[in-house]
Design a protein around this motif. Structure first.
Motif, PDB file in Angstrom:
ATOM      1  N   VAL A   1     -20.289  45.548  12.826  1.00 15.83           N
ATOM      2  CA  VAL A   1     -19.876  46.477  14.194  1.00 15.83           C
ATOM      3  C   VAL A   1     -20.027  47.513  14.370  1.00 15.83           C
ATOM      4  O   VAL A   1     -20.470  48.689  14.861  1.00 15.83           O
ATOM      5  CB  VAL A   1     -19.482  44.982  15.188  1.00 15.83           C
ATOM      6  CG1 VAL A   1     -19.680  45.739  16.724  1.00 15.83           C
ATOM      7  CG2 VAL A   1     -19.434  43.923  14.955  1.00 15.83           C
ATOM      8  N   ASP A   2     -18.011  48.110  13.714  1.00 13.14           N
ATOM      9  CA  ASP A   2     -17.715  49.246  14.415  1.00 13.14           C
ATOM     10  C   ASP A   2     -17.339  49.423  12.947  1.00 13.14           C
ATOM     11  O   ASP A   2     -15.794  49.021  12.739  1.00 13.14           O
ATOM     12  CB  ASP A   2     -16.752  49.103  15.507  1.00 13.14           C
ATOM     13  CG  ASP A   2     -15.987  50.879  16.041  1.00 13.14           C
ATOM     14  OD1 ASP A   2     -16.533  51.343  14.402  1.00 13.14           O
ATOM     15  OD2 ASP A   2     -15.591  51.310  16.704  1.00 13.14           O
ATOM     16  N   THR A   3     -18.134  49.991  12.270  1.00 13.75           N
ATOM     17  CA  THR A   3     -17.451  50.634  10.911  1.00 13.75           C
ATOM     18  C   THR A   3     -16.327  51.966  10.362  1.00 13.75           C
ATOM     19  O   THR A   3     -15.382  51.785   9.521  1.00 13.75           O
ATOM     20  CB  THR A   3     -18.290  51.022   9.888  1.00 13.75           C
ATOM     21  OG1 THR A   3     -19.278  52.215  10.406  1.00 13.75           O
ATOM     22  CG2 THR A   3     -19.294  50.092   9.448  1.00 13.75           C
ATOM     23  N   ASN A   4     -16.272  52.672  12.030  1.00 12.37           N
ATOM     24  CA  ASN A   4     -14.953  54.219  12.120  1.00 12.37           C
ATOM     25  C   ASN A   4     -13.976  53.378  12.404  1.00 12.37           C
ATOM     26  O   ASN A   4     -12.383  54.035  13.266  1.00 12.37           O
ATOM     27  CB  ASN A   4     -15.956  54.701  12.742  1.00 12.37           C
ATOM     28  CG  ASN A   4     -16.453  55.205  11.711  1.00 12.37           C
ATOM     29  OD1 ASN A   4     -16.885  55.543  10.641  1.00 12.37           O
ATOM     30  ND2 ASN A   4     -17.980  55.861  12.676  1.00 12.37           N
ATOM     31  N   LYS A   5     -13.940  52.400  12.739  1.00  9.50           N
ATOM     32  CA  LYS A   5     -12.434  51.884  13.518  1.00  9.50           C
ATOM     33  C   LYS A   5     -11.356  51.296  12.909  1.00  9.50           C
ATOM     34  O   LYS A   5     -11.688  51.228  11.462  1.00  9.50           O
ATOM     35  CB  LYS A   5     -13.003  49.788  14.144  1.00  9.50           C
ATOM     36  CG  LYS A   5     -11.548  49.693  14.983  1.00  9.50           C
ATOM     37  CD  LYS A   5     -11.857  48.804  15.657  1.00  9.50           C
ATOM     38  CE  LYS A   5     -10.456  47.686  16.206  1.00  9.50           C
ATOM     39  NZ  LYS A   5     -10.146  48.369  17.221  1.00  9.50           N
ATOM     40  N   ILE A   6     -10.057  51.664  12.519  1.00  9.20           N
ATOM     41  CA  ILE A   6      -8.798  52.087  12.294  1.00  9.20           C
ATOM     42  C   ILE A   6      -7.985  50.737  12.999  1.00  9.20           C
ATOM     43  O   ILE A   6      -7.867  51.094  14.083  1.00  9.20           O
ATOM     44  CB  ILE A   6      -8.071  53.229  12.251  1.00  9.20           C
ATOM     45  CG1 ILE A   6      -8.979  53.739  11.444  1.00  9.20           C
ATOM     46  CG2 ILE A   6      -7.207  53.337  11.143  1.00  9.20           C
ATOM     47  CD1 ILE A   6      -9.416  54.508  10.080  1.00  9.20           C
ATOM     48  N   TRP A   7      -7.960  49.460  12.277  1.00 11.41           N
ATOM     49  CA  TRP A   7      -7.426  48.877  12.606  1.00 11.41           C
ATOM     50  C   TRP A   7      -5.263  48.996  12.474  1.00 11.41           C
ATOM     51  O   TRP A   7      -5.114  49.355  11.056  1.00 11.41           O
ATOM     52  CB  TRP A   7      -7.457  47.560  12.129  1.00 11.41           C
ATOM     53  CG  TRP A   7      -8.834  46.692  11.970  1.00 11.41           C
ATOM     54  CD1 TRP A   7      -9.946  47.234  11.713  1.00 11.41           C
ATOM     55  CD2 TRP A   7      -9.008  45.813  13.328  1.00 11.41           C
ATOM     56  NE1 TRP A   7     -11.088  46.267  12.502  1.00 11.41           N
ATOM     57  CE2 TRP A   7     -10.767  45.643  13.393  1.00 11.41           C
ATOM     58  CE3 TRP A   7      -8.128  44.916  14.192  1.00 11.41           C
ATOM     59  CZ2 TRP A   7     -11.186  45.215  14.556  1.00 11.41           C
ATOM     60  CZ3 TRP A   7      -8.668  44.398  15.025  1.00 11.41           C
ATOM     61  CH2 TRP A   7     -10.254  44.259  15.318  1.00 11.41           C
ATOM     62  N   ALA A   8      -4.976  49.034  13.174  1.00 14.47           N
ATOM     63  CA  ALA A   8      -3.324  49.077  13.170  1.00 14.47           C
ATOM     64  C   ALA A   8      -2.633  47.403  12.892  1.00 14.47           C
ATOM     65  O   ALA A   8      -3.075  46.688  13.295  1.00 14.47           O
ATOM     66  CB  ALA A   8      -2.832  49.370  13.922  1.00 14.47           C
ATOM     67  N   PRO A   9      -1.471  47.679  11.954  1.00 12.62           N
ATOM     68  CA  PRO A   9      -1.241  46.187  11.723  1.00 12.62           C
ATOM     69  C   PRO A   9      -0.734  45.597  13.014  1.00 12.62           C
ATOM     70  O   PRO A   9      -1.004  44.033  13.342  1.00 12.62           O
ATOM     71  CB  PRO A   9      -0.095  46.348  10.626  1.00 12.62           C
ATOM     72  CG  PRO A   9      -0.578  48.087  10.339  1.00 12.62           C
ATOM     73  CD  PRO A   9      -0.882  48.184  11.438  1.00 12.62           C
TER      74      PRO A   9
END
Length: 378
Positions: free
Chosen positions: A161-169
């Motif tokens: 959906v948002d391939t540029n999203k950086i997920w934080a732990p």
């Protein structure tokens, strides 16, 4: 008499050489047959046994020359990472920083622990132990694939959906707490979940004062000379600058999307077959963690038919899986990208590789079994 001894020696050597060549040809054929499967676009296979004088490295791509790969290219290992995160916990145990039976609340901030595990209006968050996280017996849900309580997309369905999203732990932990429900009271069941390995990675960081990627590099990669290994989107390899092999679901390439940051302590490792085998060999030889720690990590609980799970490590018994009289077993791990890292004690043989295709991940176990049978029958 001397001539007879020389003649016999030459015959034995020739037979051994012929046998090795026949084995290599057989394994290459198994590999090529796997590549013929329509979905698979590239693959790696490395078979190694010092005692049997086997060291076969195979890599092939169906793409044009721009996307060709070699046996030295790194690839996305997915859940093989769990072995490294679990081993990091083992290293901290050997340094007397933690114990497997410690409560995780001893090492993580209250804001991360609060409401982590609430079941039937009772909170069990402070009862969870490190061992339960390692062995998937905490009851916590899996932020990747479990259903949400409100029907909203889980994280695996959000990656594209948002391939540029950086997920934080911490964001993944918060998602689990607010969107999902635990499965059982800690210690009273088994449920495979990446949520536990995010928490374990956070414990490694809190206790060591290092980021997970720096911990891997300092305590695993550098000591073992694993020059092609790193955490995706977090670090770089020590030396190997070859690009990561692409992996897919269907025809959709996932290798380059930033939202893969959601796959971290439980699946973010990029490595080569040589590095992976070097790691597992060192683990088995008690080079990375002490023998008593390794044996404790191999305290098994039932996972599924023919499979048992320890502390970040899996055991497979072929006689149960395939209903045969084979005594061959595997110790290691697999990943959702059809990656695999195994050691067969009965044949003293290591096998590592990947098919780089999510939907064929279950077929790797058959390939590994066929390779081992070829070695056993050689």
């Amino acid at each position: 008499m001397k001539k007879l001894v020389i003649t016999i020696s030459i015959c034995v050597l020739s037979f051994s050489l012929f046998s090795q060549q026949a084995l290599e040809k057989n394994i290459k054929n198994l590999f090529k047959n796997e590549l013929k499967k329509e979905a698979i676009k590239s693959a790696f296979l490395h078979v190694y046994s010092k005692s049997k004088n086997i060291n076969i490295k195979l890599a092939e791509s169906k793409f044009n020359s721009k996307d060709t790969i070699t046996a030295n290219n790194p690839f996305y290992t997915a859940s093989i990472t769990k072995m490294f995160t679990a081993t990091s916990i083992g290293i901290l145990k050997d340094k007397k920083k933690i114990n497997f039976q410690d409560k995780i609340a001893q090492y993580l901030p209250d804001t991360w622990i609060e409401n982590l595990h609430v079941l039937d209006d009772k909170e069990y968050s402070r009862d969870i132990t490190i061992a339960q996280l390692l062995q998937h017996t905490s009851g916590l849900p899996d932020y990747f694939v479990d259903k949400t309580i409100d029907g909203s997309p889980n994280i695996i369905n959000q990656l594209l959906v948002d391939t540029n999203k950086i997920w934080a732990p911490q964001e993944m932990i918060r998602f689990t707490k607010t969107k999902m429900k635990p499965h059982f009271i800690p210690g009273q069941g088994y449920h495979y979940t990446d949520t536990e390995y995010v928490l374990l990675a956070l414990i490694v960081e809190e206790v060591s004062g290092l980021s997970l990627d720096n911990f891997f590099q300092q305590y695993i990669f550098q000591p073992l000379g694993m020059d092609g290994s790193y955490i995706n989107l977090k670090s770089k390899p020590l030396k190997n600058q070859l690009p990561m092999a692409k992996f897919y679901v269907g025809d959709m390439e996932l290798s380059s999307i930033k939202s893969l940051s959601a796959d971290w302590g439980g699946g973010g490792l990029v490595s080569t077959t040589q590095d992976l085998i070097r790691f597992l060999k060192a683990f088995n030889e008690d080079i990375i963690v002490r023998k008593d720690t390794r044996l404790e990590m191999q305290h098994w609980t039932n996972e599924t038919l023919g499979m048992e799970y320890g502390f970040g490590i899996r055991k497979v018994s072929f006689n149960t899986i395939y209903n045969t009289d084979s005594n061959l077993k595997l110790i290691g791990h697999t990943g959702s990208t059809a990656s695999f890292l195994w050691y067969c004690p009965e044949l003293d043989t290591y096998i590592a590789g990947t098919l780089n295709q999510l939907e064929v991940s279950k077929s790797t176990i058959r390939l590994v079994y066929d390779v081992l049978k070829a070695i056993e029958n050689n």
